[in-house]
Design an enzyme around this catalytic site. Structure first.
Site, PDB file in Angstrom:
ATOM      1  N   ASP A  13       0.715  -1.299  -0.008  1.00  0.00           N
ATOM      2  CA  ASP A  13       0.089  -0.095   0.051  1.00  0.00           C
ATOM      3  C   ASP A  13       0.736   1.320   0.104  1.00  0.00           C
ATOM      4  O   ASP A  13       0.472   2.310   0.409  1.00  0.00           O
ATOM      5  CB  ASP A  13      -1.100   0.068   1.176  1.00  0.00           C
ATOM      6  CG  ASP A  13      -1.724  -1.347   1.414  1.00  0.00           C
ATOM      7  OD1 ASP A  13      -2.635  -1.389   0.304  1.00  0.00           O
ATOM      8  OD2 ASP A  13      -1.810  -1.806   2.305  1.00  0.00           O
ATOM      9  N   HIS A  41      -4.106  -1.382  -7.067  1.00  0.00           N
ATOM     10  CA  HIS A  41      -3.232  -0.053  -7.269  1.00  0.00           C
ATOM     11  C   HIS A  41      -4.216   1.040  -7.800  1.00  0.00           C
ATOM     12  O   HIS A  41      -5.248   0.989  -8.705  1.00  0.00           O
ATOM     13  CB  HIS A  41      -2.404  -0.549  -8.464  1.00  0.00           C
ATOM     14  CG  HIS A  41      -0.961  -1.376  -7.753  1.00  0.00           C
ATOM     15  ND1 HIS A  41      -0.072  -1.755  -8.874  1.00  0.00           N
ATOM     16  CD2 HIS A  41      -0.753  -1.898  -6.766  1.00  0.00           C
ATOM     17  CE1 HIS A  41       0.535  -2.555  -8.073  1.00  0.00           C
ATOM     18  NE2 HIS A  41       0.257  -2.482  -6.677  1.00  0.00           N
TER      19      HIS A  41
END
EC number: 6.3.4.4
Length: 431
Positions: A13, A41
């Site tokens: 992340d 993403h």
């Protein structure tokens, strides 16, 4: 010509999607080499946000070939849904832009059922899986009984393998985990539809990539998750099921290590983690909540709130070492706007001993306390900064501190989610 690997340098992340999107401008091929749709993403182009879980982020750039390598585990339903989403937005006008390696393994319904049932049975000892069947699919791959993309597109082979596998999976699911059995007929019917749609994308990634490299084309290798979640080098067992370090780019796509020129680690200006596992700099106070709120720290795949903490240079040095990182891309620096002071963890304290290296023994790591150095914060917004020199002096000092404590130069700084909110200090494709 340059070949660049992008990997997460923390627990995932970190903002890899945006950085890959920026670097795709210089690449001809963009490759996903590990993981599955447990990754998420997020890409912001203008006012439009696109979240991709499987297809390489480079797909938003017309004419860039995007490849899903042999190291990826593929959920065909998610894959086809992403294609539909992209085409609806006007992307992927030419199907030749997208390739799946035939050796990539397929996530089956029983993999997802087992993943969820195991977590439920584990209770307090759960790993924190996304429940998407990633781990069980890699288990079957390593046990040499998985179903690959090339098997799926050959109906007779696919049916035979399902017949071989399903009785055992159902027995385990019912008798040990207390789940419901799955129907062979329903699986074959559903996946036969996927096979017909997938067939046109199947090719040999290794051949295509090595030909590209021989022709002097630029290749960008897009990693998922982060180095500290690596199956071998991460905080085991609180890890993912694939190789998330830079070396995974070679094994997961079929290229040799000598073709890799640069390795860029993506790192937040602070640290986050989703799920279980040790996190030495984790904040349980108002500052932790502020970072979560200002940074919108909720998983793009699961929606789960992320745990937040100060920048951890001990963990960072470990990530730099195991991936051979040549540069860092620092993201979400704007989240730290307005803070009077910022803490940077430079070592751990364990039973009176100062540790500068990241412990692999979880019993030790769980007891480690962060040793902080304080850095002055900046009180002005970073919006409008276009170079290192136009950043506030205290923001410049923070970047230099990150370089000093991690032992790796910062090559890119992200000061917001948009493409134009990016400062490039060095382009890894420039040789």
């Amino acid at each position: 010509m340059a070949n660049v690997v992008i990997v997460g340098a923390q627990w995932g992340d970190e903002g890899k999607g945006k950085v890959v999107d920026i670097y795709t401008e210089h690449a001809d091929d963009v490759v996903r080499f590990q993981g599955g749709n447990n990754a998420g993403h997020t890409l912001v182009v203008g006012e439009e946000t696109t979240i991709l879980h499987l297809i390489p982020s480079g797909i938003l750039h017309e004419g860039k070939r995007c490849i899903i390598g042999n190291g990826v585990v593929l959920d065909p339903k998610v894959f086809l849904e992403e294609i539909g989403q992209l085409k609806k937005k006007g992307y992927l006008k030419d199907d030749k832009q997208l390739v799946i390696d035939g050796n990539a393994h397929i996530i089956m319904p029983y993999h997802k059922a087992l993943d969820i049932a195991r977590e439920q049975k584990s209770g307090a000892r759960k790993i924190g899986t996304t429940g998407r069947g990633i781990g069980p699919t890699y288990e079957d791959k390593v046990a040499r009984r998985g179903i690959r993309v090339m098997d799926l597109v050959h109906p007779d082979t696919f049916v035979r393998k399902v017949k071989e596998m399903l009785p055992e999976k159902n027995f385990y699911l019912e008798q040990y985990l207390g789940g419901e059995p799955l129907s062979e007929e329903a699986i074959v019917e559903e996946y036969s539809v996927y096979a017909r749609e997938l067939a046109k994308y199947v090719d040999r990634a290794s051949l295509l990539l090595n030909r590209s490299i021989a022709e002097g084309r630029n290749v960008l290798f897009e990693g998922a998750q982060g180095a500290l979640l690596d199956i071998d080098h991460g905080t085991y067992p609180y890890v993912t099921s694939s190789s998330t370090v830079a070396g995974g780019a070679c094994t997961g796509s079929g290229v040799g290590p000598t073709v890799i020129d640069e390795v860029v680690g993506i790192v937040k200006a602070y640290v986050t983690r989703v799920g279980e596992g040790p996190f030495p700099t984790e904040l349980h106070d108002e500052m932790g909540e502020k970072l979560r709120s200002e940074g919108h720290e909720f998983g793009s795949t699961t929606g789960r709130p992320r745990r937040t903490g100060w920048f951890d240079a001990v963990a960072m040095r470990e990530a730099v070492r195991i991936s051979g990182m040549t540069g860092l891309a620092l993201t979400k620096m704007d989240v730290l706007n307005g803070l009077d002071t910022i803490n940077v963890c430079t070592a751990y304290s364990y039973q009176g001993e100062l540790l500068e290296d990241f412990p692999h023994d979880l019993d030790i790591l769980k007891e480690c306390k962060p040793v902080y150095e304080q850095v002055e914060g900046w009180q002005v917004d970073l919006e409008g900064a276009t170079s290192f020199e136009t950043l506030p002096p205290k923001a410049q000092a923070y970047l230099r501190k990150i370089e000093e404590v991690s032992g790796c130069p910062v090559v890119l700084v992200s000061i917001g989610p948009r493409r134009d909110q990016t400062i490039q200090l060095k382009n890894p494709f420039d040789k």
